[in-house]
Design a protein around this motif. Structure first.
Motif, PDB file in Angstrom:
ATOM      1  N   ARG A  85      49.478 -29.443 -19.332  1.00 57.17           N
ATOM      2  CA  ARG A  85      49.602 -29.020 -20.739  1.00 57.17           C
ATOM      3  C   ARG A  85      48.277 -28.480 -21.284  1.00 57.17           C
ATOM      4  N   ARG A 136      45.444 -26.491 -23.286  1.00 54.34           N
ATOM      5  CA  ARG A 136      45.290 -25.869 -24.604  1.00 54.34           C
ATOM      6  C   ARG A 136      44.433 -24.623 -24.419  1.00 54.34           C
ATOM      7  N   ARG A 141      44.001 -21.817 -25.920  1.00 49.99           N
ATOM      8  CA  ARG A 141      43.274 -21.217 -27.041  1.00 49.99           C
ATOM      9  C   ARG A 141      41.959 -21.926 -27.341  1.00 49.99           C
ATOM     10  N   SER A 142      41.841 -23.164 -26.908  1.00 52.43           N
ATOM     11  CA  SER A 142      40.614 -23.910 -27.189  1.00 52.43           C
ATOM     12  C   SER A 142      39.560 -23.744 -26.086  1.00 52.43           C
ATOM     13  N   GLN A 202      44.016 -29.809 -17.131  1.00 53.96           N
ATOM     14  CA  GLN A 202      44.183 -28.571 -17.887  1.00 53.96           C
ATOM     15  C   GLN A 202      43.619 -27.363 -17.142  1.00 53.96           C
TER      16      GLN A 202
END
Length: 270
Positions: A47, A49, A51-52, A162
């Protein structure tokens, strides 16, 4: 132990099943489907992230994605040319080299010589020797070694799984044009797609989840020792699943590579 055996057999069986789709999809098409499956599994687990992510994080992630795709493509093309057992054995030289390069013991130098002798024996000149196939197997080894080093960097810079999930996603996106071209130029059969999906599940999803569970229960040394048996499993699956015969000399060379890794792990470090 059962989980490790299952993981190894699943990985090699997946590659063998994937090779059944080569006549229709080719190695590139099978690898594309495998990348899609791997991305879906890792996205569900990691999962990310996206965009971060910072520029410092994206750098090694993009390199990892490129290496991931190249590693699988070179391995599956090598399997198509020289067979499952020989291709996986040559690929295994990558992590073995990483392990031996960091060592400073005499026994590790002996292990390096044994592994090199096994590799040279596998690549010995013969009337039927496929040197491009051998070269692709060695390219897969280089990619696997790079994959290990990049994974360490990604693991330090990106939390959890990630980074791996992001790399698998980018790799799958890079292979999207391959899937489009395949569908437009030569529509695949349902059976060939099924073989390719099975390869993705058995060679990506199952080993990843099994290894994740195993590493929580088994010491790293024991896990590494069992991983060295993968070339033998690949040769056995190739022999009994695909009818790919190996001579006594080839089996001896595979055993030399496996023993080199096992000896390096088993001999106590000071």
């Amino acid at each position: 132990m059962a989980t490790m055996v299952g993981s190894g057999l699943s990985n090699q069986s997946g590659a063998a099943i994937g090779s059944l789709a080569f006549p229709v999809l080719g190695p590139t098409g099978v690898v594309a489907v495998r990348q899609y499956v791997a991305a879906l599994v890792l996205l569900a687990v990691g999962r990310p992230r996206l965009r971060s992510f910072t520029r410092r994080q994206w750098g090694p992630v993009l390199l990892l994605a490129l290496v991931f795709g190249t590693m699988n493509l070179s391995l599956y093309t090598a399997i198509d040319r020289i067979g499952l057992g020989l291709a996986v054995t040559l690929e295994f030289l990558g992590p073995l080299t990483i392990a031996l390069a960091a060592a400073r013991r005499r026994v590790d130098a002996c292990c390096a010589v044994i592994a090199a002798a096994g590799a040279v024996t596998l690549m010995r000149p013969q009337p039927s020797t496929d040197y491009p196939g051998m070269g692709l197997g060695l390219l897969a080894a280089v990619c696997w070694a790079s994959y290990i080093l990049l994974n360490r960097t990604v693991g330090r810079r990106v939390p959890g799984a990630q980074g791996a999930a992001a790399a698998a996603t980018v790799s799958a996106v890079l292979f999207l044009p391959v899937g489009v071209v395949l569908v437009l130029r030569h529509p695949p059969t349902a059976q060939s797609v099924g073989f390719a999906v099975a390869a993705g599940v058995l060679s990506s999803a199952v080993p990843y989840l099994a290894d994740l569970f195993t590493l929580r229960q088994v010491p790293a040394a024991a896990f590494g020792l069992f991983m060295s048996v993968n070339p033998v499993l690949a040769a056995l699956v190739g022999r009994f699943g695909l009818g790919q015969e190996l001579g006594l000399v080839d089996w001896s060379a595979i055993a030399a590579v496996v023993c080199a890794n096992g000896l390096s792990i088993l001999v106590p470090r000071r």
